[in-house]
Design a protein around this motif. Structure first.
Motif, short mmCIF file in Angstrom:
data_model
loop_
_atom_site.label_atom_id
_atom_site.label_comp_id
_atom_site.label_asym_id
_atom_site.label_seq_id
_atom_site.Cartn_x
_atom_site.Cartn_y
_atom_site.Cartn_z
N MET A 1 -14.63 -29.49 35.14
CA MET A 1 -15.14 -30.60 34.30
C MET A 1 -16.67 -30.64 34.38
O MET A 1 -17.24 -30.91 35.44
N ILE A 2 -17.32 -30.34 33.29
CA ILE A 2 -18.78 -30.35 33.25
C ILE A 2 -19.27 -31.38 32.23
O ILE A 2 -18.86 -31.36 31.07
N SER A 3 -20.11 -32.30 32.70
CA SER A 3 -20.67 -33.29 31.77
C SER A 3 -22.19 -33.30 31.92
O SER A 3 -22.73 -32.90 32.94
N VAL A 4 -22.85 -33.76 30.84
CA VAL A 4 -24.32 -33.78 30.84
C VAL A 4 -24.81 -35.17 30.42
O VAL A 4 -24.25 -35.78 29.50
N GLY A 5 -25.84 -35.64 31.11
CA GLY A 5 -26.51 -36.88 30.70
C GLY A 5 -27.93 -36.54 30.29
O GLY A 5 -28.61 -35.80 31.00
N VAL A 6 -28.34 -37.03 29.14
CA VAL A 6 -29.72 -36.80 28.68
C VAL A 6 -30.39 -38.15 28.50
O VAL A 6 -29.88 -39.00 27.76
N ASP A 7 -31.49 -38.36 29.19
CA ASP A 7 -32.20 -39.63 29.12
C ASP A 7 -33.56 -39.39 28.45
O ASP A 7 -34.46 -38.81 29.05
N VAL A 8 -33.67 -39.82 27.19
CA VAL A 8 -34.92 -39.61 26.46
C VAL A 8 -35.80 -40.85 26.65
O VAL A 8 -35.64 -41.86 25.96
N GLY A 9 -36.66 -40.78 27.64
CA GLY A 9 -37.54 -41.90 27.93
C GLY A 9 -38.77 -41.88 27.04
O GLY A 9 -38.99 -40.93 26.29
N ASN A 10 -39.59 -42.95 27.16
CA ASN A 10 -40.80 -43.01 26.35
C ASN A 10 -41.81 -41.95 26.78
O ASN A 10 -42.59 -41.46 25.98
N LYS A 11 -41.75 -41.59 28.06
CA LYS A 11 -42.72 -40.60 28.52
C LYS A 11 -42.07 -39.27 28.87
O LYS A 11 -42.56 -38.23 28.50
N PHE A 12 -40.96 -39.34 29.61
CA PHE A 12 -40.29 -38.10 30.02
C PHE A 12 -38.83 -38.09 29.56
O PHE A 12 -38.18 -39.13 29.51
N THR A 13 -38.35 -36.88 29.28
CA THR A 13 -36.95 -36.69 28.94
C THR A 13 -36.30 -35.94 30.08
O THR A 13 -36.82 -34.93 30.53
N LYS A 14 -35.19 -36.49 30.55
CA LYS A 14 -34.50 -35.90 31.68
C LYS A 14 -33.09 -35.46 31.25
O LYS A 14 -32.44 -36.15 30.47
N ALA A 15 -32.63 -34.32 31.80
CA ALA A 15 -31.24 -33.90 31.56
C ALA A 15 -30.63 -33.54 32.91
O ALA A 15 -31.29 -32.95 33.76
N VAL A 16 -29.37 -33.93 33.08
CA VAL A 16 -28.67 -33.68 34.34
C VAL A 16 -27.30 -33.08 34.03
O VAL A 16 -26.60 -33.57 33.13
N VAL A 17 -26.94 -32.00 34.74
CA VAL A 17 -25.62 -31.40 34.56
C VAL A 17 -24.77 -31.75 35.78
O VAL A 17 -25.21 -31.59 36.92
N LEU A 18 -23.58 -32.25 35.51
CA LEU A 18 -22.68 -32.69 36.57
C LEU A 18 -21.42 -31.82 36.54
O LEU A 18 -20.85 -31.59 35.46
N LYS A 19 -21.05 -31.32 37.70
CA LYS A 19 -19.80 -30.54 37.74
C LYS A 19 -18.90 -31.20 38.78
O LYS A 19 -19.28 -31.29 39.95
N ASP A 20 -17.76 -31.67 38.32
CA ASP A 20 -16.79 -32.37 39.19
C ASP A 20 -17.47 -33.43 40.05
O ASP A 20 -17.30 -33.48 41.27
#
Lengths: 292, 256
Positions: free
Chosen positions: B1-20
Motif C-alpha cells: 500500500m503506497i500513498s502520497v501526500g502533497v502539501d502546496v504551501g505558500n512558500k514551499f511545496t512538500k511531498a511525502v511517500v508512505l509505504k504501509d
C-alpha cells in the motif's frame, strides 16, 4: 561603486506663503503642527486665514520633525516663533511638539481643517494618512459627529501605497495617473495584507501584466478597502478626502466611482488638513481666553 | 500500500511517500509562482527518492493553499485535517495543534484520532505568520535562520506597538536607532507573532498536549515565546514542515 537605491516613495517637501497677507496687521496669529507617522506639517494662520505652511517627511524623532516643519513654515516670513499667540500640536506625535500650548486629537483637527478647506457643507471626511485611515462624519461647524479608524493595518494607508511604488519602481506621485492608463479595469488585488498583496502583484507581473494594470488593481483594492470603513461609519454628502492619498487620482476616482459620490476639490494641499484644524482650534482657544 | 501526500504551501511545496504507514521518502521545493509545476517537481523527486514508479502509487491526496493545482491528486484534504492527523501520528497525546506556515496560521483542537473538533485560521494578515519574522529578519539585517536563536539571548520584555508587518518593520528600524540590542528586538518580534497565535489558540481552547507543526516550528525563538505565553510545553516533531504532507498521506492510505 554601488548605486544608491532610488526612493520611489519620496514626494516633494515644500513650504508656501500667502503674499497677500501682512501678518503684522493681524490681531491673532496661531499655528497648528501635525506630526504624523509619515509626514509633518506646520500651518500658520493670521486672524483665521491661512498664511503659511510647510509640508515635510517626519524624521525618526518627533520633536525635531515638529521644530523643522515650524521653522520651514516661518522661513522668509520675518515672523518669529514668539510672534505666534497659540500653537496646537496634533497627529500621532502631538505630545512631542515642544513649543505647542495644547495637544488636540488629529480626528478633531482633520474635521475642523476639512470644514475650512472645503466649506461648511462637508459631512463626510475620509482622511487617508501615512499609517492610518479615518472615516469621520462632521457637522456644519466642523465638529466630529462620529468616526471610525484603522490604524492597525497598512492596507488602505499611504504606507501600503509606498510599498507598491517601490515594488513597481514608480514614483509615488505618478502612481494615480499611471493607474488610470488601462483600457479595462482589472479585478482588484485580492489579498488584504500589504505583504501578501506584494507577492500577488509580483505574480501578476510575471504573468505579463503591465505596471499600469497592476497599479490599477491595487488602487482599486485600496478604494474598496476604505469604502467598507466609510460605509460602516455612514456616508453623507458632501464628501471630501484629506491626507496624502487625497492627491492620488487613481484611488480618489475609484472611491468616487464605487461610492457614487464626487469628492470636493481641495483648495489647498490635502495633507495640511490636520495642522490647519489645529491652527483653527488655537484661534478659538485664544478668543475664548481673551473673553474671560 | 503506497500513498502520497502533497502539501502546496505558500512558500514551499512538500511531498511525502508512505509505504504501509511508514514514510519512505520526502521532498521539498520552492512553490514559486507556478504551483502546478512545483507540485509535479516535488512529486517526481519524492517518487525518485523512494525508488518506485508512479504506477505503484495507490492514492494521492493534496493539501495546502495550492491544493487545487495538484492535477495528479485523487482528491484534496483541508490543511487543518491533514495537519492534525500528521501531528497525532508523531504525538498521539496531541489535542491542540498549532500550524504556522509562511503566510498563514492555524490553531485546531482534535480528538485522539486526529479528527478536528474546532479550529481557527488566519490567512489574511502576515502578522502571525512566518513572513512576519522574515520581514523582521530583513529589517534587523540578520539571516532568517539566526533570528530565532538570537531571541533566546534576551530576557527583556519589549512590547511592539505595531501589529501590521509593514508598520512593525518601521518600528524595528526605530528600535535599532534607539540602540536596542538585536537580541531584545528579536525577542520582541517573536513575542508579537506568538501573541497573535496565542489569541487564536485561546479562541478554540488550549488543551494538553500542544503540538506545533509547520515551517515556523523550526524557529526556536517562536517556540519559546509560544510556550512561555501559554505556559505549556510545546511538542515539536522533527522537520515540522512535512507534517501536513504526512497527514495527507496517512489519510490517503485509508481512502484507498
Amino acid at each position: 561603486m554601488a548605486e544608491k537605491p532610488k526612493e520611489y516613495w519620496r514626494w516633494d517637501e515644500y513650504n508656501w506663503r500667502n503674499p497677500d497677507i501682512d501678518w503684522r496687521k493681524a490681531k491673532i496669529i496661531t499655528a497648528g503642527v501635525d506630526v504624523g507617522s509619515v509626514s509633518s506639517q506646520a500651518v500658520i494662520m493670521a486672524d483665521g486665514e491661512l498664511y503659511a505652511f510647510a509640508n515635510m517627511r517626519t524624521g525618526s524623532d518627533s520633536p525635531n520633525s515638529a521644530i523643522n516643519a515650524m521653522n520651514w513654515a516661518l522661513e522668509g516670513t520675518g515672523m518669529a516663533l514668539s510672534d505666534i499667540n497659540f500653537t496646537v500640536g496634533t497627529g500621532y506625535g502631538r505630545v512631542n511638539v515642544p513649543f505647542a500650548n495644547k495637544a488636540v486629537t488629529e480626528i478633531a483637527c482633520h474635521a475642523r481643517g476639512a470644514n475650512y478647506m472645503y466649506g461648511s457643507t462637508v459631512r463626510t471626511v475620509l482622511d487617508m494618512g501615512g499609517q492610518d485611515c479615518k472615516a469621520i462624519r462632521i457637522d456644519e461647524k466642523g465638529k466630529v459627529v462620529s468616526f471610525l479608524m484603522n490604524d492597525k493595518c497598512a492596507a488602505g494607508t499611504g504606507r501600503g501605497m509606498e510599498v507598491f511604488a517601490n515594488l513597481l519602481a514608480v514614483p509615488i506621485v505618478e502612481v494615480g495617473e499611471m493607474s488610470l492608463q488601462v483600457e479595462e479595469e482589472p479585478a482588484p488585488v485580492s489579498s488584504t495584507c500589504v505583504v501578501f498583496a506584494k507577492t500577488e502583484a509580483t505574480g501578476l507581473l510575471r504573468d505579463g501584466w503591465p505596471k499600469e494594470k497592476v497599479l490599477a488593481a491595487y488602487c482599486s483594492a485600496m478604494a474598496h478597502r476604505v469604502i467598507s470603513l466609510l460605509e460602516r461609519n455612514g456616508v453623507e454628502k458632501d464628501f471630501a478626502i484629506t491626507g496624502g492619498i487625497g492627491k492620488n487620482v487613481g484611488v480618489v476616482s475609484r472611491i468616487e466611482k464605487e461610492l457614487g459620490l464626487t469628492a470636493l476639490k481641495p483648495r489647498y494641499d490635502t495633507q495640511i488638513a490636520g495642522a490647519l484644524g489645529g491652527a483653527l482650534f488655537a484661534k478659538a482657544l485664544v478668543e475664548k481666553g481673551t473673553k474671560k | 500500500m503506497i500513498s502520497v501526500g502533497v502539501d502546496v504551501g505558500n512558500k514551499f511545496t512538500k511531498a511525502v511517500v508512505l509505504k504501509d504507514g511508514q514514510v519512505i521518502s520526502k521532498s521539498i521545493v520552492l512553490s514559486g509562482f507556478d504551483q502546478k509545476q512545483s507540485a509535479n517537481e516535488a512529486y517526481d523527486q519524492a517518487i525518485k527518492e523512494a525508488g518506485i514508479s508512479k504506477n505503484d502509487v495507490n492514492y494521492v491526496l493534496a493539501t495546502g493553499a495550492g491544493k487545487k493545482e495538484v492535477d495528479f491528486a485523487n482528491d484534496v484534504v483541508s490543511e487543518v485535517g491533514a495537519g492534525a492527523r500528521g501531528a497525532v501520528y508523531f504525538f498521539p497525546s496531541g489535542r491542540t495543534i498549532i500550524d504556522v506556515g509562511a503566510e498563514d496560521g492555524r490553531a485546531s483542537k482534535c480528538d485522539q484520532n486526529g479528527k478536528i473538533v474546532d479550529f481557527a485560521v488566519n490567512e489574511k494578515c502576515a502578522a502571525g505568520a512566518g513572513s512576519f519574522s522574515e520581514s523582521m529578519a530583513r529589517a534587523l539585517e540578520v539571516p532568517l535562520e539566526e533570528i530565532g536563536p538570537l531571541a533566546l539571548q534576551s530576557n527583556n520584555v519589549i512590547y511592539m506597538n505595531a501589529q501590521c508587518t509593514v508598520f512593525a518593520e518601521s518600528e524595528v528600524v526605530s528600535l535599532i536607532h534607539a540602540k536596542t540590542s538585536k537580541a531584545d528586538i528579536s525577542k520582541a518580534v517573536h513575542d508579537a507573532i506568538a501573541a497573535r497565535i496565542i489569541s487564536m489558540a485561546r479562541r478554540v481552547g488550549v488543551e494538553k498536549d500542544l503540538v506545533m507543526i509547520g515551517g515556523v516550528g523550526n524557529n526556536v525563538g517562536f517556540l519559546k515565546a509560544l510556550g512561555d505565553g501559554l505556559e505549556i510545553e510545546v511538542l515539536v516533531p522533527d522537520k515540522p514542515e512535512y507534517v501536513c504532507a504526512i497527514g495527507a498521506a496517512l489519510i490517503a492510505a485509508e481512502r484507498n
